[in-house]
Design an enzyme around this catalytic site. Structure first.
Site, PDB file in Angstrom:
ATOM      1  CB  CYS A  71      -0.888   0.014   1.272  1.00 55.85           C
ATOM      2  SG  CYS A  71      -1.868   1.628   1.165  1.00 55.85           S
ATOM      3  CG  ASP A 123      -6.183   7.385  -2.754  1.00 55.59           C
ATOM      4  OD1 ASP A 123      -5.185   7.657  -1.986  1.00 55.59           O
ATOM      5  OD2 ASP A 123      -6.754   6.647  -2.588  1.00 55.59           O
ATOM      6  CG  ASN A 124      -3.233   5.573  -4.591  1.00 54.32           C
ATOM      7  OD1 ASN A 124      -2.759   5.160  -3.489  1.00 54.32           O
ATOM      8  ND2 ASN A 124      -4.099   4.907  -5.133  1.00 54.32           N
TER       9      ASN A 124
END
Lengths: 476, 476
Positions: free
Chosen positions: A124, A256-257
């Site tokens: 993750c 995100d990310n």
């Protein structure tokens, strides 16, 4: 039937046995009431959605391959419910900028394409984020250092699918979309088409994990698996593959990310759409990282008695984009001097499989590969006499592009890709040594970071918030 | 003949004009008496062999493309002498583990294969080594920060050559050997076959630099050029390409271009053959690095007068393995806070060329590429009021694998891949500010590193050898 002779053991690891799972009481009143889970997993975002990591020692103890019991999970919402009887009939599409768009079933995927199996470590992007959250609250929840797991994945090379669909002129990206409907639409994200077509990158459309159909938390019945990149690109519950000319504008791809530049505060980030959309800040390849698993947090070892004993420090390391971790170094004097640790690479054992060996219905497709898709393990025996005199044990990995983990944390608003030296503090408590990790996952208290912060130390002073009064040491 | 209309300027940079060169007096009594050179180049290993870099500002001033005049040179011995009339007849081989070994001439290479042209930044693995030598003498000579240059290279994709030769089962590496005979044999080194066959990596057999036949120092008439990897793999004066099952055992492949673990001293390294042969320590991809070119070393700017002025700090950055430098950050408080610098990527302008555009006889082969093969440039206007109050200006680059240049130097016995934050010290001298770079190349004195060391500072204390008495600042 003929009696079988003793089977030859393969030259590579097979997964440990999973425990019997059941639906846990806390999930009964959530949309995930149909999902069986392991009670050891630590919930990072309350009961639901399900975002979990294993206790760090339990993860390490499973070895190279992680069972579905302890594999980390990152879910954005409810887990799509798919019956076993629906698995083979699951439909998905390959569409967009292709000459031959297709709607196909998982059954077609298995019947019409070459099947491959190999080990892949998923990580993750938030792994180790708790450390960042202690320095300054990010917009992300608090992963410890167990947001990383490895399994044997079986499926079809994404490039094979795309080659049959024939991307057209101007095609540059591939977008994946899952069946998980969320507040901002279906979860979806894109990568470069060039990567998707490259056999060296090993990107897979997968329907088996450790030889079983996918667990619901891991994408049942079908998902993308991208070695060497953050887990957030490996879309679960796959429904659509769309070839495009531009990166995705899906909300989850943009917001995100990403690692925004460090000076952007949570407040400022709310009004910077162009910054969010800058693809340079999107995370694809993992950065190089490592952690100590033994000794664990709050573990104690007795002094005295065996005068000449030692403790075997050990943990994991990984690099991204197919890179290999080429060395692990351990310092007992805060980075002044370093000792080389041993490294083992269980992944390399799969490269010894014969060319046509089949596992779980897929060819063990590693003998020709140069890339590293998996974590490795390091260990170093440190004499107690040295540990007694040290304040801490810091570790760092270097990868084959000669990049080394940095001393300094790179804080950013989403709190991702945290990879400074992993530091375990040693407390000499008379009869024993007590070890203290940086943090504990989720809202669990503990760790030297919270302690130092409470004591008024500046965690970003390059010395973990320590007073530097003894700095005269370093100019001798 | 028809009159030509005004030509359309291409959307990308072309090389600046070279100066008239001649054989320099100091070369007349060396084996290189036939080589014309530019007197501005700084010699790093005495008169011979020829190892040089340009003055840093001169390099920067040439812009994205470097002329042959100022391109850095790394020669291990005498430059092979090749007449212009011999260029097209130059013979080389593709042999070893291939079905169809071949001996061919440069003429055949030009006639029988597709020709391509694109810009490639070459970097010596020793770039910035002087800084390491000040900390502790390595086995290498003292490069400053100008061991990096960019040119338009024309030639044939190495993969095309190898595909026609057809590597056989078990082929894993490609060895390149030059015509330069040295004390330990011909210079030679190997890379992975997998990389050589990969069009994304852009590895080239090249015979033109900036549209001219190669200068003798750059491999006349034929060389390998490997984007994103250290210059030491781009073999010059190419004679043999050998496909093998193992990495090269050439002396220069084993005992050069390696980063041994930092704790190995020069003395200890003399007796560690297995360590030298460990391919994990061999350098291929460049690591991420950057330097400040303006202000230069010892440059002064006046204070007073224009009260609100600033100085535009600027320099270069690069990453390896096709990665992009995704951000440049500048700190005026020793890494406590950072400001984002502007970045320009002239390489991207070549991606706009039409698909069949030809330059110097080669297709401008960039429009489809995702990889970055070239350096980029950063700049940041800093108000004088801020510079007056700062002790130094440190910079760091991050690449698209989210690895950032580290605060700490990684010293190793050969002194290579030095990439900590680049620090320019500011001396406030009343009416003006004077800037001090870390070092000066070769044996040239100057720079804060030698000064701090002389003053008794420990350069590896994470604060550049400064006394940390003011550290209480950082816990406010």
């Amino acid at each position: 039937p003929e009696k079988k002779g003793p089977e030859t053991l393969p030259p590579y690891p097979l997964p440990p046995k999973s425990r019997q799972q059941s639906v846990l009481p806390e999930d009964l009143k959530t949309p995930d009431h149909h999902v069986e889970r392991d009670p050891r997993l630590i919930r990072l975002t309350g009961v639901h959605p399900f975002n979990v990591e294993a206790p760090l020692k339990d993860l390490y103890d499973e070895g190279f391959l992680t069972t579905k019991d302890l594999h980390y999970v990152r879910n954005h919402g409810p887990v799509p419910q798919v019956q076993d009887s629906e698995v083979l009939g699951w439909e998905f599409t390959v569409e967009g900028l292709v000459e031959k768009p297709v709607r196909m079933s998982l059954r077609d995927l298995i019947l019409d394409y070459d099947q491959v199996t190999y080990p892949i470590t998923l990580v993750c992007a938030g792994n180790r984020r708790k450390e960042q959250n202690v320095v300054r609250k990010t917009k992300g929840f608090s992963w410890g250092a167990a947001g990383v797991s490895t399994a044997l994945w079986t499926g079809v090379a994404l490039g094979d699918l795309l080659a049959r669909a024939i991307p057209t002129r101007g095609a540059r990206y591939v977008y994946f979309e899952g069946a998980d409907k969320l507040p901002n639409g279906y979860y979806g994200t894109s990568i470069k088409l060039n990567w998707a077509m490259d056999p060296n990158r090993g990107i897979m459309v997968s329907y088996k994990m450790n030889g079983e159909i996918l667990h619901p938390d891991h994408g049942k019945p079908l998902r993308i698996v991208i070695p060497g990149q953050i887990g957030g690109r490996s879309v679960k519950w796959l429904k659509r593959i769309i070839v495009t000319s531009q990166p995705s504008d899906n909300w989850y791809h943009i917001y995100d990310n990403r690692v925004l530049p460090t000076m952007i505060s949570p407040e400022a980030s709310a009004d910077l759409p162009d910054t969010w959309k800058d693809e340079r800040y999107a995370i694809y390849d993992l950065n190089t990282n490592s952690a100590t698993c033994y000794p664990g947090h709050d573990e104690k070892i007795a002094l005295g008695g065996v005068s000449d004993g030692g403790y075997k420090f050990r943990g994991y390391a990984y690099a991204g984009g197919g890179k290999r971790v080429t060395r692990m170094e351990v310092s007992l004097d805060q980075g002044k001097t370093w000792t080389l640790a041993n490294i083992t690479y269980p992944e390399d054992q799969y490269r010894l499989a014969s060319d046509n060996e089949v596992l779980y219905g897929g060819r063990v497709d590693l003998s020709w590969r140069e890339a590293c898709f998996c974590w490795c393990f390091w260990d170093l025996d440190i004499p107690l006499s040295q540990l007694r005199d040290a304040k801490d044990v810091v570790i760092r990995a270097m990868d084959d592009s000669m990049m080394v983990q940095p001393r300094d944390m790179y804080w950013s608003v989403l709190g991702m890709m945290n990879n400074p030296w992993y530091r375990v503090v040693i407390h000499n408590e008379g009869d024993f040594l007590r070890f203290e990790h940086p943090t504990q996952p989720a809202l669990m208290p503990g760790g030297w970071m919270e302690r130092v912060k409470k004591e008024g130390g500046n965690l970003t002073n390059a010395f973990w918030g320590e007073k530097l009064s003894n700095e005269s040491d370093s100019s001798t």
